[in-house]
Design a protein around this motif. Sequence first.
Motif, short mmCIF file in Angstrom:
data_model
loop_
_atom_site.label_atom_id
_atom_site.label_comp_id
_atom_site.label_asym_id
_atom_site.label_seq_id
_atom_site.Cartn_x
_atom_site.Cartn_y
_atom_site.Cartn_z
N LEU A 154 -13.42 75.62 15.17
CA LEU A 154 -13.87 75.48 13.99
C LEU A 154 -15.72 76.25 13.33
CD1 LEU A 154 -11.48 73.78 14.15
CD2 LEU A 154 -12.98 72.03 13.08
N VAL A 155 -16.94 76.34 14.30
CA VAL A 155 -17.82 76.75 14.12
C VAL A 155 -17.43 77.99 13.21
CG1 VAL A 155 -19.33 75.12 14.96
CG2 VAL A 155 -19.15 75.94 16.29
N SER A 156 -17.19 78.71 14.23
CA SER A 156 -16.55 80.78 14.18
C SER A 156 -15.93 81.59 13.98
CB SER A 156 -16.99 80.75 16.21
OG SER A 156 -15.34 80.08 16.40
N HIS A 157 -15.29 79.84 13.29
CA HIS A 157 -13.89 80.38 12.25
C HIS A 157 -14.14 81.91 11.16
CE1 HIS A 157 -14.33 77.90 8.82
NE2 HIS A 157 -13.43 78.87 8.51
N HIS A 158 -14.97 82.11 10.72
CA HIS A 158 -16.02 82.74 10.11
C HIS A 158 -16.40 83.73 10.61
CE1 HIS A 158 -16.82 80.36 6.01
NE2 HIS A 158 -16.14 80.44 6.22
N GLY A 159 -16.11 84.10 12.14
CA GLY A 159 -15.96 85.86 12.50
C GLY A 159 -17.39 86.18 13.08
N GLU A 160 -18.81 86.08 11.98
CA GLU A 160 -20.18 87.19 12.36
C GLU A 160 -21.25 85.44 11.63
OE1 GLU A 160 -19.91 89.97 13.45
OE2 GLU A 160 -18.01 90.32 13.94
N LEU A 161 -22.19 85.97 12.26
CA LEU A 161 -23.45 84.84 11.57
C LEU A 161 -23.56 85.10 10.09
CD1 LEU A 161 -25.40 85.27 15.05
CD2 LEU A 161 -23.93 83.83 14.43
N GLU A 162 -23.28 86.25 9.40
CA GLU A 162 -23.95 86.75 8.51
C GLU A 162 -22.45 86.12 7.10
OE1 GLU A 162 -22.73 90.91 9.96
OE2 GLU A 162 -23.64 88.52 10.82
N TYR A 163 -21.64 85.98 7.58
CA TYR A 163 -20.27 85.16 6.51
C TYR A 163 -20.34 83.85 6.59
CZ TYR A 163 -18.82 90.33 6.83
OH TYR A 163 -18.80 91.31 6.35
N GLY A 164 -21.73 83.27 7.51
CA GLY A 164 -21.63 81.36 7.55
C GLY A 164 -20.99 80.96 9.36
N SER A 165 -20.29 81.78 9.99
CA SER A 165 -20.14 81.33 11.06
C SER A 165 -21.31 80.90 12.11
CB SER A 165 -19.70 81.96 12.09
OG SER A 165 -18.38 81.56 11.65
N PRO A 166 -22.17 79.26 12.89
CA PRO A 166 -23.23 79.16 13.10
C PRO A 166 -23.15 79.96 14.51
CG PRO A 166 -22.37 77.40 12.24
CD PRO A 166 -21.72 77.89 11.32
N ARG A 167 -21.36 80.58 15.43
CA ARG A 167 -21.73 80.76 15.99
C ARG A 167 -20.40 82.13 16.11
NH1 ARG A 167 -26.11 79.67 17.40
NH2 ARG A 167 -26.14 78.52 19.16
N ALA A 168 -20.79 82.84 16.79
CA ALA A 168 -19.77 84.06 16.74
C ALA A 168 -18.50 83.72 17.55
CB ALA A 168 -20.05 85.72 16.56
N PRO A 169 -17.19 84.37 17.28
CA PRO A 169 -16.27 83.52 18.42
C PRO A 169 -16.26 84.34 19.76
CG PRO A 169 -15.21 84.75 16.47
CD PRO A 169 -16.84 85.02 16.25
N MET A 170 -16.08 83.21 20.56
CA MET A 170 -16.90 83.05 22.19
C MET A 170 -15.52 83.63 22.87
SD MET A 170 -20.47 81.04 22.47
CE MET A 170 -20.57 81.62 24.23
N THR A 171 -14.61 83.20 22.40
CA THR A 171 -12.50 83.00 23.11
C THR A 171 -12.46 83.77 22.28
OG1 THR A 171 -12.29 81.51 22.34
CG2 THR A 171 -14.11 80.65 24.00
N PRO A 172 -10.70 84.48 23.56
CA PRO A 172 -9.78 84.90 22.64
C PRO A 172 -9.49 83.93 21.26
CG PRO A 172 -9.17 84.77 24.35
CD PRO A 172 -11.00 84.19 24.95
N GLU A 173 -8.99 83.12 21.96
CA GLU A 173 -8.61 81.72 20.98
C GLU A 173 -9.38 81.22 19.41
OE1 GLU A 173 -6.99 80.48 24.78
OE2 GLU A 173 -8.84 81.37 24.05
N ALA A 174 -10.87 81.75 19.77
CA ALA A 174 -11.58 81.78 18.75
C ALA A 174 -11.39 82.67 17.22
CB ALA A 174 -13.04 81.67 18.93
N MET A 175 -11.39 83.55 18.38
CA MET A 175 -11.71 84.96 17.88
C MET A 175 -9.76 85.32 16.93
SD MET A 175 -12.80 88.40 17.01
CE MET A 175 -14.18 88.35 18.00
N ILE A 176 -8.74 85.44 17.34
CA ILE A 176 -7.70 85.01 16.51
C ILE A 176 -7.38 83.97 15.52
CG2 ILE A 176 -5.00 83.80 17.45
CD1 ILE A 176 -4.84 85.61 19.19
N LEU A 177 -8.28 82.73 15.70
CA LEU A 177 -8.16 82.13 14.68
C LEU A 177 -9.35 82.14 13.41
CD1 LEU A 177 -7.79 79.33 12.96
CD2 LEU A 177 -9.99 78.54 14.42
#
Length: 343
Positions: free
Chosen positions: A254-277
């Motif tokens: 949930l916190v990484s679904h924007h993908g990049e910090l500059e796009y509002g994600s507190p964290r960048a995706p760290m798992t393949p599932e997070a990257m796919i979301l």
Amino acid sequence: MSEKRIFVRDLAVGAQVNECFLLAQASKGQARNGPFWSLKLQDATGTIEAKLWSPAAGAFEDIAAGQFVLASGVVNTFRDQPQLNLDGLELLGSSPEGVDHGLFLPQSAEKPESLLTALEELLAANIGHAPWRRFCRKVLADPEIREKLLAAPGAKAMHHAYRGGLLEHTLSVCKVTLALCQLYPALDRDTLLASAAFHDLGKAWELTAGLTRDYTDEGQMLGHIMLGMSVLEPFLRKAKDLEPGLVLHFRHMLVSHHGELEYGSPRAPMTPEAMILHFADNIDAKVQQFSQVVDDPEKTGVVGYVRGLDRYVFNPLRVRPETPPAKKTQEKGPAQCSLLSKA
């Protein structure tokens, strides 16, 4: 008030207009010859930019969005997009007599109630882990969450910006993630689907869903990721049968679904599932931005500039789906075979 006769979808360049619209946005500017107003007019079929120039603009000290207006003028083009140049504007207030709000508020093509039912059925049918299935069912059964979801837009303006838009977007993101899980079976499909179902839940609190779509105070101050997490936390605390590691992964998606910090994600995706979301969310948003500018699928060529995509959109010639030809039964040639067998 007289019946509405002209809708945004009917506005062609050169058309003379004298019609009622909902005022979605209004801002005042200053030109060399005096003040002007930049407006966005809306009905159920779409929106159009409008300009009210001096000296007529000087008659209005303030114009508040969220009210109905009687607008008169001519349709021109600006940056390849239709724009209404106004020569008259009458403010009608937020509740003029005889106005059917349904004619002015865009809604998803499929009823929001049907979209919510489809989302519930998809999750029940495809989440195998019972604790996640129960969690999703309890969240979507909450009366306040249901009411918010049915009315919520998917965004203020960029994509799915209409009643039911959030549900439409959510259902599509779930379907994209489900398709990718079939391609990559090692993924944790259950946790990924649960996160896809609620990745944008906070938008139902971030944006208003009345006559105008604008940010709430909480939306401006916290954003939809934080708001969504706060709505889901009580349900997560009560889900005692959910393993802590699964909950941690769910929260991370949930916190990484924007993908990049500059796009509002507190964290960048760290798992393949997070990257796919993240990519599923982005794919659906971008495809909808492309499709919403194409009003005639049969008309090829450049169809307009999309600010959110920062590019002109081209509608190409496409191969249309055809009925596959029936398979021909292979004819056997017994005479030929017998000759070969004798040879």
